[in-house]
Design an enzyme around this catalytic site. Structure first.
Site, PDB file in Angstrom:
ATOM      1  N   ARG A   1       0.826  -1.211   0.000  1.00 43.33           N
ATOM      2  CA  ARG A   1       0.000   0.000   0.000  1.00 43.33           C
ATOM      3  C   ARG A   1       0.861   1.262   0.000  1.00 43.33           C
ATOM      4  O   ARG A   1       0.442   2.313  -0.488  1.00 43.33           O
ATOM      5  CB  ARG A   1      -0.938  -0.023   1.213  1.00 43.33           C
ATOM      6  CG  ARG A   1      -2.044   1.056   1.179  1.00 43.33           C
ATOM      7  CD  ARG A   1      -2.950   0.908   2.373  1.00 43.33           C
ATOM      8  NE  ARG A   1      -4.097   1.811   2.343  1.00 43.33           N
ATOM      9  CZ  ARG A   1      -4.408   2.662   3.318  1.00 43.33           C
ATOM     10  NH1 ARG A   1      -3.648   2.748   4.400  1.00 43.33           N
ATOM     11  NH2 ARG A   1      -5.476   3.427   3.225  1.00 43.33           N
TER      12      ARG A   1
ATOM     13  N   ILE B   1      -7.798   7.064  -0.595  1.00 40.05           N
ATOM     14  CA  ILE B   1      -7.460   5.646  -0.738  1.00 40.05           C
ATOM     15  C   ILE B   1      -8.205   4.933   0.380  1.00 40.05           C
ATOM     16  O   ILE B   1      -8.141   5.328   1.546  1.00 40.05           O
ATOM     17  CB  ILE B   1      -5.936   5.412  -0.661  1.00 40.05           C
ATOM     18  CG1 ILE B   1      -5.600   3.917  -0.817  1.00 40.05           C
ATOM     19  CG2 ILE B   1      -5.312   5.986   0.583  1.00 40.05           C
ATOM     20  CD1 ILE B   1      -4.100   3.637  -0.973  1.00 40.05           C
ATOM     21  N   SER B   2      -8.954   3.902   0.023  1.00 46.25           N
ATOM     22  CA  SER B   2      -9.862   3.271   0.982  1.00 46.25           C
ATOM     23  C   SER B   2      -9.107   2.562   2.110  1.00 46.25           C
ATOM     24  O   SER B   2      -7.941   2.188   1.978  1.00 46.25           O
ATOM     25  CB  SER B   2     -10.758   2.248   0.273  1.00 46.25           C
ATOM     26  OG  SER B   2     -11.623   2.888  -0.622  1.00 46.25           O
ATOM     27  N   GLN B   3      -9.833   2.386   3.192  1.00 49.84           N
ATOM     28  CA  GLN B   3      -9.340   1.629   4.344  1.00 49.84           C
ATOM     29  C   GLN B   3      -9.011   0.203   3.892  1.00 49.84           C
ATOM     30  O   GLN B   3      -9.832  -0.454   3.243  1.00 49.84           O
ATOM     31  CB  GLN B   3     -10.462   1.616   5.378  1.00 49.84           C
ATOM     32  CG  GLN B   3     -10.129   1.049   6.711  1.00 49.84           C
ATOM     33  CD  GLN B   3     -11.289   1.264   7.677  1.00 49.84           C
ATOM     34  OE1 GLN B   3     -12.151   2.113   7.453  1.00 49.84           O
ATOM     35  NE2 GLN B   3     -11.311   0.496   8.744  1.00 49.84           N
TER      36      GLN B   3
END
Length: 217
Positions: A38, A64-66
């Protein structure tokens, strides 16, 4: 190994533990989450927080998603190595990169040209050759490439979008956040059958809204 390397390794280990503790049990999904760093998708001030289970800001007012939500949505797709996948909302490219390790082909669309350019560069650096990214209005899907085995939407719509439902194969699965406001959204799993669509509510979430048209960047 330097102290910094050890620190990153420890954060990655905690990162995977956090995913398991939040109900991610699919071994292929966990392996993909482990392989795709990530940190490659988080720039600038927030880079040191890349391994936290939290959404983070990116360019163009997006996020940016969890990671646990990325993993949950990926797990819900029940991907096979033969699947052709459409993602609506490229964002940083992190979700598409995860999908690329689990599916045959990933098409990803974003309304912001800058995000598509930056994500494409990261895909190139990571040698992810089965992703095609487009700057386009995602609410219309990609009719030229339809139908799709799986569709993943990373922006919230008031209802599952009709054009996307139409581009889903019989037996296909779509995962989409649905909600009227920023505050009240639910993640929905849609399965297309010969006779219609089956809807399964998964959990509350918060995503940016699905917006029609192209962005300014």
């Amino acid at each position: 190994m330097t102290d910094e390397d050890e620190g990153i390794a420890e954060r990655k280990m905690r990162f995977l533990y956090a995913l398991r503790s939040r109900g991610i049990t699919d071994g292929r999904v966990l392996t993909a989450m482990e392989r795709i760093d990530r940190g490659a998708f988080v720039k600038g001030l927030f880079a040191e927080r890349a391994y936290e289970d939290t959404p983070l800001p990116i360019a163009c007012g997006q996020t940016i998603s969890q990671p646990s939500v990325v993993a949950l949505m990926t797990q819900a797709l029940q991907l096979s190595p033969r699947d052709k996948v459409l993602e609506i909302g490229t964002g940083s490219g992190y979700q598409a990169a995860i999908l690329s390790l689990l599916a045959r082909r990933v098409y990803t669309v974003d309304r912001h040209r800058r995000l598509v350019r930056e994500a494409t560069e990261v895909f190139r650096q990571l040698d992810l050759t089965n992703i095609t990214a487009f700057a386009a209005d995602g609410s219309h899907g990609l009719p030229d490439q339809a139908p799709f085995d799986r569709i993943l939407v990373t922006a919230a719509a008031e209802d599952p979008p009709g054009p996307l439902l139409a581009q889903l194969k019989i037996g296909g699965i779509m995962v989409v956040p649905v909600g009227q406001t920023d505050a009240v959204q639910n993640l929905i799993k849609v399965t297309r059958h010969e006779t219609g669509f089956e809807y399964e509510e998964m959990r509350p979430v918060r995503f940016v809204p699905l917006v029609e048209g192209l962005g300014s960047e």
